[in-house]
Scaffold this active site. Sequence first.
Site, PDB file in Angstrom:
ATOM      1  N   SER A  10       1.043   3.431  -3.935  1.00 18.95           N
ATOM      2  CA  SER A  10       2.492   3.471  -4.227  1.00 18.95           C
ATOM      3  C   SER A  10       2.377   4.413  -5.324  1.00 18.95           C
ATOM      4  CB  SER A  10       2.778   2.032  -4.821  1.00 18.95           C
ATOM      5  OG  SER A  10       4.032   2.201  -5.724  1.00 18.95           O
ATOM      6  N   HIS A  35       3.506   5.229   0.181  1.00 19.05           N
ATOM      7  CA  HIS A  35       4.555   4.157  -0.070  1.00 19.05           C
ATOM      8  C   HIS A  35       5.459   4.472  -1.271  1.00 19.05           C
ATOM      9  CE1 HIS A  35       5.474  -0.252   0.367  1.00 19.05           C
ATOM     10  NE2 HIS A  35       5.863  -0.053  -1.165  1.00 19.05           N
ATOM     11  N   ASP A  37       8.787   3.361  -3.539  1.00 18.03           N
ATOM     12  CA  ASP A  37       9.396   2.473  -3.814  1.00 18.03           C
ATOM     13  C   ASP A  37      10.841   2.840  -4.239  1.00 18.03           C
ATOM     14  OD1 ASP A  37       7.662   0.126  -3.585  1.00 18.03           O
ATOM     15  OD2 ASP A  37       6.599   1.131  -5.141  1.00 18.03           O
ATOM     16  N   MET A  39      14.419   1.495  -5.279  1.00 13.62           N
ATOM     17  CA  MET A  39      15.087   0.530  -6.057  1.00 13.62           C
ATOM     18  C   MET A  39      16.697   0.877  -6.483  1.00 13.62           C
ATOM     19  SD  MET A  39      11.942  -1.030  -8.410  1.00 13.62           S
ATOM     20  CE  MET A  39      10.251  -0.720  -7.820  1.00 13.62           C
ATOM     21  N   HIS A  69       9.964   1.759   0.885  1.00 15.77           N
ATOM     22  CA  HIS A  69      10.134   0.387   0.618  1.00 15.77           C
ATOM     23  C   HIS A  69      11.610   0.123   0.143  1.00 15.77           C
ATOM     24  CE1 HIS A  69       8.727  -3.603  -1.484  1.00 15.77           C
ATOM     25  NE2 HIS A  69       9.697  -3.681  -0.438  1.00 15.77           N
ATOM     26  N   MET A  71      13.940  -1.232  -1.645  1.00 15.61           N
ATOM     27  CA  MET A  71      14.414  -2.718  -2.375  1.00 15.61           C
ATOM     28  C   MET A  71      15.621  -2.556  -2.820  1.00 15.61           C
ATOM     29  SD  MET A  71      10.825  -3.496  -4.617  1.00 15.61           S
ATOM     30  CE  MET A  71      10.086  -1.711  -4.335  1.00 15.61           C
ATOM     31  N   MET A 140       5.546  -9.525   0.271  1.00 17.88           N
ATOM     32  CA  MET A 140       5.381  -9.175  -1.132  1.00 17.88           C
ATOM     33  C   MET A 140       4.593 -10.173  -1.746  1.00 17.88           C
ATOM     34  SD  MET A 140       6.847  -6.355  -1.883  1.00 17.88           S
ATOM     35  CE  MET A 140       6.742  -6.506  -3.601  1.00 17.88           C
ATOM     36  N   ASP A 174       1.838  -5.802  -0.697  1.00 14.50           N
ATOM     37  CA  ASP A 174       2.240  -4.879  -1.791  1.00 14.50           C
ATOM     38  C   ASP A 174       2.501  -5.639  -3.292  1.00 14.50           C
ATOM     39  OD1 ASP A 174       3.240  -3.186  -3.554  1.00 14.50           O
ATOM     40  OD2 ASP A 174       5.144  -3.050  -2.336  1.00 14.50           O
TER      41      ASP A 174
END
Length: 221
Positions: A10, A35, A37, A39, A69, A71, A140, A174
């Site tokens: 990540s 990866h 992330d 958000m 990913h 979110m 998760m 993760d």
Amino acid sequence: MPVQAKIGPSILNADLSNLAAESQKLLDNGADYLHLDVMDGTFVPNLTFGHPMVKSLRNKIKTAFFETHMMVQNPEQWIEPMADAGVNLYTFHVEPVQDVVRVSRRVQESGMKVGLAIKPGTEVQDLEKYLSIADVVLVMTVEPGFGGQSFMADMMPKVKWLRENYPNLDIEVDGGVGPKTIHCCAEAGANMIVSGTAVVGASDQSQVIKELRDVVHSYLK
């Protein structure tokens, strides 16, 4: 084709002001994919980065496999921008989505693979009706959106259930995953390992990546 061990650091834990160099270093040290992330400050409280940064990174790193990913509260909104940014695997949370199949089809039509993610409080069986369209399931092992949490070993029955019922599925974990928790994940059946601090902050990244991969391999045999 049997599932393969894949290690995806990540990059949220990397120096974001020097992200291309940090990301390339991870790849040079053996990472199988990156990866990313994303958000939105709504689905989770924190805000990270969006498609412009991903596109900038892709312009510097041409061939690596990128997973975003997502979110985010409305993952459908970002499908086309992320496809345009060069994302390979678009992993979104099913919790805020009313029509998971429709969003998944849009992801496929945009040329990306489909990843379905669930938070710790979501039952893994809720995914069953969607697994024919998923390339990856992300379980998760912490609450999404918060850093520095402890690994939740009680999520492993979800991984085990998926591996027993879908032996050829790519299963990703993760959150709090590193050398101390990898055996637990690998034994349950996870083959795609997201690791943040344990890899990015390691003095010898290549050694940690190799260790994680070797443990997963040992359980896949």
